[in-house]
Design an enzyme around this catalytic site. Structure first.
Site, PDB file in Angstrom:
ATOM      1  N   HIS A  72       0.848  -0.853   0.140  1.00 36.35           N
ATOM      2  CA  HIS A  72       0.501   0.187   0.003  1.00 36.35           C
ATOM      3  C   HIS A  72       0.699   1.343  -0.218  1.00 36.35           C
ATOM      4  CE1 HIS A  72       0.188   0.490   4.315  1.00 36.35           C
ATOM      5  NE2 HIS A  72       0.183   1.424   4.160  1.00 36.35           N
ATOM      6  N   GLU A  76       3.302   5.293  -3.262  1.00 37.72           N
ATOM      7  CA  GLU A  76       3.639   7.044  -2.480  1.00 37.72           C
ATOM      8  C   GLU A  76       4.833   6.996  -2.276  1.00 37.72           C
ATOM      9  OE1 GLU A  76       1.102   8.793  -1.749  1.00 37.72           O
ATOM     10  OE2 GLU A  76       1.856   9.936   0.128  1.00 37.72           O
ATOM     11  N   ASP A  77       5.249   5.159  -2.013  1.00 37.11           N
ATOM     12  CA  ASP A  77       7.729   5.891  -0.937  1.00 37.11           C
ATOM     13  C   ASP A  77       8.412   6.088  -1.741  1.00 37.11           C
ATOM     14  OD1 ASP A  77       5.344   7.115   0.824  1.00 37.11           O
ATOM     15  OD2 ASP A  77       6.221   5.660   2.473  1.00 37.11           O
ATOM     16  N   ASP A 139      -4.305   0.104   7.170  1.00 39.83           N
ATOM     17  CA  ASP A 139      -3.854   1.137   7.267  1.00 39.83           C
ATOM     18  C   ASP A 139      -3.830   1.778   8.358  1.00 39.83           C
ATOM     19  OD1 ASP A 139      -1.025   2.597   6.532  1.00 39.83           O
ATOM     20  OD2 ASP A 139      -2.264   3.904   5.382  1.00 39.83           O
TER      21      ASP A 139
END
Ligand code: MN
Length: 702
Positions: A72, A76-77, A139
């Protein structure tokens, strides 16, 4: 330290071998992608997605959700693109990860507006796959569990957002366990002192009550055993945030809340629930009015259970929940339980959790029709926040309004000036009545005009306090200035009869009269006259010296300009138009009502100079005035169209039309036509008369 092997073991209890392997692969992919990244606590970053997957495993979620949980934060990272995930793990998982990333990027800084906006995005994500929300909740749960390491401000912001947005969503999805944990963790982070104080008090109270709790539990178990019912009795503990909310919201003392003993009895099937209910009602007396059958009528989020309250030994209240294991599962995990039952191969929803699954099914069906997600967003939004509507400004800003709000509420929510000067609106680019209740998802555009004023009729349909207050305030100001100007004209008219005007009255005389009437300024007195609360005639006499006893009876009439506004209205009974002889009737608080000189309703008052004033029309009178006409004519095809075009040809405007047929040949049509004055009316009538078959035209008066 949880490991992927331990998770894989747990998963193999309800997932196939291939599926478990896919989850493993996702884990190793994430481990590599996040290589070198650490969490704030110092642990390797991959521990976080692993923990999130574990939370979903607790709810027995499917392998795709678990894979998405592992991945997840990858987009994004780590800068790995969605396409790469798609190639590795397939479209569905990539979409899930993308959805979660989008939710993560949301910014929740300003309050209500941001909430709506966030919600919008959540719903969008749900429209594609509701599992996005479940992964996001898991999350958020892990982040809440590890909140301690963050700085104070960030911690509070996340906690607040959790309490305001994620806990309600978990609640609506029926995910009780997660909601409780969100609330307690959020409470602790927001109000550490209050939370720890309540926590200590609860611990103390539980210590003191342990013996009694055990006794009650024993007697309940015994009671079931006597009836040969198998059931699991357990004590229920209230969560800290729940206690806090009760203390604050219902203003109850801590002891009052803690003095309730709560138990849950879990049984095998629905039938048994009702048998247990009978047994415990036999054991202790039930408190009247407290029994609730959420099995027959489940809560909106699918929750099912029986609730009752009993008077235990020494009169202590005992709250009891009775439900089946399936219901318990549904109560704890809500929508997530859907996947559990799906994996059990239970196809036809029946009995206990049919209702809950109905809702889930509805949501799932809607997302399958996601081609047009607007409808979906709307229904989910209404489901989650039933009392609010979300609409857009033309620039795409989201406004949150209470249900039933209209374009006028919207205009005032945008800005007071927009509300005050609004004259029309477009909903989804189409002109719509200002009174139409707004629907979620609509785009609303306000048409305003400089110098426009609020309409008193708006008060009949606005729902927001803001709109109501501002309309009232604007009307009051407007009414006051209009009353003052009418009052001044009325007073001067009487004074003119004595060859005087207000300006000619000496200041000290004015002050004396003001004191006599107990008003501060002359405007207040004029306003009173304009509103009909005081007679201009009487005030004029007081203002003039006492030798003016003899009042002339033949004063000239007061001229009406048609722009007097709220303090002047035209009588509905006789509908005067410019050119008609008219009189004005002052009624207290309402101002002046204009009647025809020969109107029957006014005949008795007409010669009372205190109540009635001779009026005339000013030369420059403006506006449109309605009159009602009655037209008798021979019945013919298309007769309404003929009438309409005649009125139109004379520049008149039909406001209303109705027809009754007198017999087969003659029709009687009632027309309300707006005209400027009598001359204009005569023109309209001439045009109508020119039509073939017209027998008679009459202007209606009461
Ligand atoms: Mn995360």
């Amino acid at each position: 330290m949880p490991s992927i092997d331990a998770l894989a073991d747990r998963l193999s209890t309800y997932l196939g071998k291939d599926q478990v392997n896919l989850v493993r692969r996702a884990y190793f992919y994430a481990e590599q992608a996040h290589d070198g990244q650490r969490r704030r606590s110092g642990e390797a970053y991959v521990t976080h997605p692993l923990a999130v997957a574990n939370i979903l495993a607790d709810m027995h979620m499917d392998h795709q959700s678990l894979m998405a949980a592992m991945l997840h934060d990858v987009i994004e990272d780590t800068g790995i693109a969605k396409e790469a995930l798609c190639a590795q793990f397939g479209e569905t998982v990539a979409e899930l990860v993308d959805g979660v990333s989008k939710l993560t990027q949301m910014n929740f800084e300003t309050k209500a507006e941001a909430q709506a906006e966030n919600f919008q995005k959540m719903a969008m994500a749900m429209a594609r796959d509701i599992r996005v929300i479940l992964v996001k909740l898991a999350d958020r749960l892990h982040n809440m569990r590890t909140l301690e390491v963050l700085s104070g401000e960030k911690r509070r912001r996340i906690a607040k957002e959790t309490l305001e947005i994620y806990a309600p969503i978990a609640n609506r999805l029926g995910m009780h366990s997660i909601r409780i944990e969100f609330e307690d963790l959020g409470f602790k982070a927001m109000y550490p002192m209050r939370s720890s104080r309540i926590g200590q008090a609860v611990k103390r109270a539980r210590g003191n009550r342990k013996e009694l709790v055990n006794k009650i539990e024993e007697s309940l178990s015994h009671c079931l055993a006597v009836d040969g019912i198998e059931g699991e009795v357990s004590g229920r503990q209230k969560h800290l945030y729940g206690i806090y909310k009760k203390m604050r919201g219902k203003r109850r003392a801590f002891n009052e809340i803690m003095d309730v003993y709560a138990f849950r009895i879990i049984v095998d099937k629905v039938d048994t629930c009702y048998r247990v209910l009978g047994a415990v009602h036999n054991l202790y007396k039930p408190l009247p009015g407290r029994f609730k059958d959420y099995i027959a009528i489940p809560k909106a989020n699918g929750y099912q259970s029986l609730h009752t309250t009993l008077f235990g030994m020494h009169g202590v209240p005992i709250e009891i929940q009775i439900r089946t294991r399936e219901m318990e599962e549904m109560a704890n995990n809500g929508i997530a339980a859907h996947w559990l039952y799906k994996s059990n191969g239970d196809e036809q929803p029946k009995g206990t959790h049919a209702r809950a699954r109905q809702w889930v099914k509805g949501v799932l069906e809607m997302q399958q029709r996601a081609g047009n997600s607007l409808e979906f967003i709307e229904s989910v939004k209404i489901d989650l926040f039933p009392d609010e509507v979300y609409v857009f400004t033309p620039k795409g800003r989201i406004m949150e309004l209470p249900k039933g709000s209209t374009a006028v509420d919207f205009a005032y929510a945008v800005h007071t000036d927009v509300g005050n000067s609004c004259i029309a609106c477009r909903i989804n680019r189409r002109l719509a009545p200002l009174s139409e209740p707004l629907q979620s998802g609509s785009t609303v555009e306000i048409v305003s005009a400089p110098g426009a004023r609020p309409n008193p009729a708006w008060l009949n349909f606005v729902v927001t306090g803001k709109a109501r207050t501002h309309i009232r305030h604007a009307l009051k100001l407007q009414r006051r200035s209009e009353s003052i100007s009418l009052g001044e004209r009325l007073l001067n008219k009487v004074l003119n009869g004595f060859d005087s005007t207000l300006e000619k009255i000496p200041e000290d005389r004015v002050q004396l009269i003001l004191a006599e009437y107990r008003v501060e300024v002359i405007e207040d007195l004029l306003e009173d006259i304009g509103l009909g609360n005081r007679m201009a005639y009487v005030v004029a006499r007081r203002l003039l010296t006492s030798d003016a006893e003899q009042l002339p009876s033949s004063e000239g009439p007061l001229a009406i300009r048609g722009t007097e506004g709220l303090v002047l209205s035209y009588a509905k009974c006789c509908t005067p138009i410019p050119g008609d002889p008219i009189v004005g009737h002052l009624s207290a608080g309402k101002g002046m009502v204009v009647h025809l000189d020969n109107c029957r309703n006014i005949s008795e008052l007409r010669h009372n100079p205190e109540k009635c004033i001779q009026l005339s029309w000013a030369k420059d009178v403006t506006g449109e005035f309605n009159v009602e006409l009655r037209v008798e004519l021979e019945h013919q095809r298309g007769l309404i169209a003929l009438l309409a075009s005649s009125v139109n040809a004379a520049d008149g405007n039909i406001e209303k039309i109705s027809m009754d047929e007198r017999d087969g040949r003659i029709s009687v049509v009632q027309l309300v036509v707006s005209v400027h004055d009598r001359v204009h009316l005569a023109r309209v009538i001439r045009k109508l008369r020119a039509l073939t078959g017209v027998i008679r035209i009459t202007r209606m008066r009461a």
